[in-house]
Motif scaffolding. Sequence first.
Motif, PDB file in Angstrom:
ATOM      1  N   GLY A   1      -3.339   1.906   9.413  1.00  0.00           N
ATOM      2  CA  GLY A   1      -3.387   0.462   9.908  1.00  0.00           C
ATOM      3  C   GLY A   1      -4.765   0.005   9.826  1.00  0.00           C
ATOM      4  N   GLN A   2      -5.717   0.924  10.055  1.00  0.00           N
ATOM      5  CA  GLN A   2      -7.341   0.615  10.259  1.00  0.00           C
ATOM      6  C   GLN A   2      -7.889   0.173   8.650  1.00  0.00           C
ATOM      7  OE1 GLN A   2      -8.829   0.174  13.216  1.00  0.00           O
ATOM      8  NE2 GLN A   2      -6.644   0.505  13.939  1.00  0.00           N
ATOM      9  N   LEU A   3      -7.116   0.603   7.715  1.00  0.00           N
ATOM     10  CA  LEU A   3      -7.715   0.415   6.356  1.00  0.00           C
ATOM     11  C   LEU A   3      -7.427  -0.870   5.937  1.00  0.00           C
ATOM     12  CD1 LEU A   3      -6.688   3.871   4.818  1.00  0.00           C
ATOM     13  CD2 LEU A   3      -8.759   3.319   5.777  1.00  0.00           C
ATOM     14  N   SER A   4      -8.458  -1.386   4.902  1.00  0.00           N
ATOM     15  CA  SER A   4      -7.999  -2.553   4.248  1.00  0.00           C
ATOM     16  C   SER A   4      -6.969  -2.222   3.153  1.00  0.00           C
ATOM     17  CB  SER A   4      -9.406  -3.080   3.543  1.00  0.00           C
ATOM     18  OG  SER A   4     -10.363  -3.423   4.396  1.00  0.00           O
TER      19      SER A   4
ATOM     20  N   LEU B   1      -7.602   8.167 -11.125  1.00  0.00           N
ATOM     21  CA  LEU B   1      -6.915   7.004 -10.655  1.00  0.00           C
ATOM     22  C   LEU B   1      -7.784   5.793 -10.908  1.00  0.00           C
ATOM     23  CD1 LEU B   1      -5.526   8.627  -7.382  1.00  0.00           C
ATOM     24  CD2 LEU B   1      -4.240   8.154  -9.709  1.00  0.00           C
ATOM     25  N   GLY B   2      -8.935   5.694 -10.759  1.00  0.00           N
ATOM     26  CA  GLY B   2      -9.797   4.615 -10.978  1.00  0.00           C
ATOM     27  C   GLY B   2      -9.668   4.038 -12.301  1.00  0.00           C
ATOM     28  N   ARG B   3      -9.841   5.218 -13.299  1.00  0.00           N
ATOM     29  CA  ARG B   3      -9.709   4.877 -14.705  1.00  0.00           C
ATOM     30  C   ARG B   3      -8.366   4.108 -15.028  1.00  0.00           C
ATOM     31  NH1 ARG B   3     -12.885   9.252 -14.915  1.00  0.00           N
ATOM     32  NH2 ARG B   3     -11.342  10.950 -15.033  1.00  0.00           N
ATOM     33  N   ARG B   4      -7.311   4.492 -14.208  1.00  0.00           N
ATOM     34  CA  ARG B   4      -6.063   3.884 -14.375  1.00  0.00           C
ATOM     35  C   ARG B   4      -5.766   2.420 -13.767  1.00  0.00           C
ATOM     36  NH1 ARG B   4      -1.631   8.893 -14.447  1.00  0.00           N
ATOM     37  NH2 ARG B   4      -3.090  10.355 -15.722  1.00  0.00           N
ATOM     38  N   GLY B   5      -6.937   1.999 -13.128  1.00  0.00           N
ATOM     39  CA  GLY B   5      -6.926   0.660 -12.474  1.00  0.00           C
ATOM     40  C   GLY B   5      -6.329   0.862 -11.071  1.00  0.00           C
ATOM     41  N   VAL B   6      -6.362   1.908 -10.451  1.00  0.00           N
ATOM     42  CA  VAL B   6      -5.817   2.349  -9.173  1.00  0.00           C
ATOM     43  C   VAL B   6      -6.932   1.929  -7.975  1.00  0.00           C
ATOM     44  CG1 VAL B   6      -4.287   3.596  -7.557  1.00  0.00           C
ATOM     45  CG2 VAL B   6      -3.705   3.492 -10.357  1.00  0.00           C
ATOM     46  N   ALA B   7      -6.978   1.180  -7.095  1.00  0.00           N
ATOM     47  CA  ALA B   7      -7.784   0.947  -6.118  1.00  0.00           C
ATOM     48  C   ALA B   7      -7.337   2.079  -5.069  1.00  0.00           C
ATOM     49  CB  ALA B   7      -7.907  -0.376  -5.398  1.00  0.00           C
ATOM     50  N   VAL B   8      -8.277   2.912  -4.690  1.00  0.00           N
ATOM     51  CA  VAL B   8      -7.775   4.182  -3.880  1.00  0.00           C
ATOM     52  C   VAL B   8      -8.707   4.060  -2.618  1.00  0.00           C
ATOM     53  CG1 VAL B   8      -7.847   6.707  -3.687  1.00  0.00           C
ATOM     54  CG2 VAL B   8      -7.289   5.412  -6.088  1.00  0.00           C
ATOM     55  N   SER B   9      -8.074   4.410  -1.375  1.00  0.00           N
ATOM     56  CA  SER B   9      -8.850   4.859  -0.164  1.00  0.00           C
ATOM     57  C   SER B   9      -8.378   6.285   0.283  1.00  0.00           C
ATOM     58  CB  SER B   9      -8.577   3.781   0.874  1.00  0.00           C
ATOM     59  OG  SER B   9      -9.022   2.317   0.495  1.00  0.00           O
TER      60      SER B   9
ATOM     61  N   MET C   1       0.971  -1.056   0.188  1.00  0.00           N
ATOM     62  CA  MET C   1      -0.179  -0.048  -0.120  1.00  0.00           C
ATOM     63  C   MET C   1       1.019   1.089   0.044  1.00  0.00           C
ATOM     64  SD  MET C   1      -3.466   0.448   2.102  1.00  0.00           S
ATOM     65  CE  MET C   1      -2.830   0.972   3.936  1.00  0.00           C
ATOM     66  N   ARG C   2       0.444   2.043  -0.909  1.00  0.00           N
ATOM     67  CA  ARG C   2       1.448   3.325  -0.873  1.00  0.00           C
ATOM     68  C   ARG C   2       0.634   4.457  -0.536  1.00  0.00           C
ATOM     69  NH1 ARG C   2       4.902   4.316  -6.197  1.00  0.00           N
ATOM     70  NH2 ARG C   2       2.699   4.959  -6.769  1.00  0.00           N
ATOM     71  N   VAL C   3       1.247   5.688  -0.133  1.00  0.00           N
ATOM     72  CA  VAL C   3       0.718   6.755   0.382  1.00  0.00           C
ATOM     73  C   VAL C   3       1.008   8.077  -0.206  1.00  0.00           C
ATOM     74  CG1 VAL C   3       0.196   8.166   2.664  1.00  0.00           C
ATOM     75  CG2 VAL C   3       0.444   5.559   2.788  1.00  0.00           C
ATOM     76  N   ILE C   4       0.107   9.166  -0.330  1.00  0.00           N
ATOM     77  CA  ILE C   4       0.440  10.325  -0.863  1.00  0.00           C
ATOM     78  C   ILE C   4      -0.477  11.356  -0.187  1.00  0.00           C
ATOM     79  CG2 ILE C   4      -0.879  10.333  -2.923  1.00  0.00           C
ATOM     80  CD1 ILE C   4       2.753  11.989  -2.731  1.00  0.00           C
ATOM     81  N   GLY C   5       0.144  12.287   0.358  1.00  0.00           N
ATOM     82  CA  GLY C   5      -0.881  13.253   0.681  1.00  0.00           C
ATOM     83  C   GLY C   5      -1.385  14.580  -0.334  1.00  0.00           C
TER      84      GLY C   5
ATOM     85  N   ARG D   1     -23.134  -1.414   2.650  1.00  0.00           N
ATOM     86  CA  ARG D   1     -21.707  -0.669   3.322  1.00  0.00           C
ATOM     87  C   ARG D   1     -21.645  -1.193   4.593  1.00  0.00           C
ATOM     88  NH1 ARG D   1     -25.222   3.400   2.113  1.00  0.00           N
ATOM     89  NH2 ARG D   1     -24.225   3.681   0.222  1.00  0.00           N
ATOM     90  N   TRP D   2     -20.512  -0.710   5.336  1.00  0.00           N
ATOM     91  CA  TRP D   2     -20.495  -0.926   6.781  1.00  0.00           C
ATOM     92  C   TRP D   2     -19.617   0.208   7.213  1.00  0.00           C
ATOM     93  CZ3 TRP D   2     -15.845  -1.797   9.315  1.00  0.00           C
ATOM     94  CH2 TRP D   2     -14.796  -2.138   8.820  1.00  0.00           C
ATOM     95  N   ALA D   3     -19.772   0.610   8.355  1.00  0.00           N
ATOM     96  CA  ALA D   3     -18.868   1.696   8.819  1.00  0.00           C
ATOM     97  C   ALA D   3     -18.571   1.472  10.295  1.00  0.00           C
ATOM     98  CB  ALA D   3     -19.809   3.247   8.768  1.00  0.00           C
ATOM     99  N   LEU D   4     -17.643   1.884  10.679  1.00  0.00           N
ATOM    100  CA  LEU D   4     -17.279   1.723  12.101  1.00  0.00           C
ATOM    101  C   LEU D   4     -16.886   3.077  12.707  1.00  0.00           C
ATOM    102  CD1 LEU D   4     -16.187   0.163  14.590  1.00  0.00           C
ATOM    103  CD2 LEU D   4     -14.067  -0.239  13.662  1.00  0.00           C
ATOM    104  N   MET D   5     -17.309   3.690  13.842  1.00  0.00           N
ATOM    105  CA  MET D   5     -17.158   4.845  14.424  1.00  0.00           C
ATOM    106  C   MET D   5     -16.320   4.554  15.596  1.00  0.00           C
ATOM    107  SD  MET D   5     -20.835   6.768  13.621  1.00  0.00           S
ATOM    108  CE  MET D   5     -21.637   5.051  13.989  1.00  0.00           C
ATOM    109  N   THR D   6     -15.519   5.234  15.913  1.00  0.00           N
ATOM    110  CA  THR D   6     -14.688   4.892  17.067  1.00  0.00           C
ATOM    111  C   THR D   6     -14.693   6.373  17.808  1.00  0.00           C
ATOM    112  OG1 THR D   6     -13.298   3.364  16.281  1.00  0.00           O
ATOM    113  CG2 THR D   6     -12.462   4.401  18.620  1.00  0.00           C
ATOM    114  N   GLU D   7     -15.130   6.352  19.367  1.00  0.00           N
ATOM    115  CA  GLU D   7     -15.161   7.585  20.098  1.00  0.00           C
ATOM    116  C   GLU D   7     -13.689   7.433  20.814  1.00  0.00           C
ATOM    117  OE1 GLU D   7     -17.053  10.376  20.599  1.00  0.00           O
ATOM    118  OE2 GLU D   7     -18.118   9.525  18.811  1.00  0.00           O
ATOM    119  N   LEU D   8     -13.013   8.468  20.830  1.00  0.00           N
ATOM    120  CA  LEU D   8     -11.980   8.709  21.645  1.00  0.00           C
ATOM    121  C   LEU D   8     -12.024   8.670  23.183  1.00  0.00           C
ATOM    122  CD1 LEU D   8      -9.578  10.574  19.405  1.00  0.00           C
ATOM    123  CD2 LEU D   8      -9.868   8.143  19.682  1.00  0.00           C
ATOM    124  N   ARG D   9     -13.093   9.100  23.648  1.00  0.00           N
ATOM    125  CA  ARG D   9     -13.383   9.399  24.953  1.00  0.00           C
ATOM    126  C   ARG D   9     -12.295   9.902  25.963  1.00  0.00           C
ATOM    127  NH1 ARG D   9     -18.579   9.406  24.159  1.00  0.00           N
ATOM    128  NH2 ARG D   9     -19.496   7.451  23.509  1.00  0.00           N
ATOM    129  N   GLY D  10     -11.550  10.834  25.269  1.00  0.00           N
ATOM    130  CA  GLY D  10     -10.406  11.397  26.231  1.00  0.00           C
ATOM    131  C   GLY D  10      -9.165  10.534  25.753  1.00  0.00           C
TER     132      GLY D  10
END
Length: 167
Positions: A89-92, A25-33, A1-5, A69-78
């Motif tokens: 690390g949380q991403l597929s 990017l999708g047209r180029r066959g790149v799976a993006v999150s 998995m590669r990263v760019i900001g 779809r599914w979604a996971l919400m996490t509360e930091l609670r401090g």
Amino acid sequence: MRVIGLAGWSGAGKTTLMARLIPELGRRGVAVSTIKHAHHRFDVDTPGKDSWVHREAGARQVLVASELRWALMTELRGAPEPGLRELLGQLSPVDLVVVEGFKRDRHPKIEIHRAANGKPWLHPEDPAIRAIASDVSPPSALPWAPLDEIATIADLVLRHAAGLEDW
């Protein structure tokens, strides 16, 4: 998995660019999150819905799932805000993660700059900036693309994205 900001001041056009870049990017066959940093209190849940009630009642995590779809919400609670590496690390696994915001982190970035904002350039103060997309020529020798040339910006993204081990 590669990263760019995509890093830049508010109003520079990061989200607008993201909405045009992901399909290219999708047209180029790149799976993006994507990962988006928010500087303010935000909510992805609807007040009154069951998942909102669960979270408001004190649940640390609420997972909502349906056939679409599914979604996971996490509360930091401090707890402290997680860093970019922890969030990645949380991403597929995908081919590429495009990060919007987190401009102070060390991951490789493309600076998004709009002259009308009147804000200073992030580069050269940020050595993680590898290229620039802007509506004016940048004051550096970094690779540059005009903001409206999405295919050229996609080339920059793919050329400068890096694996986690590289930053």
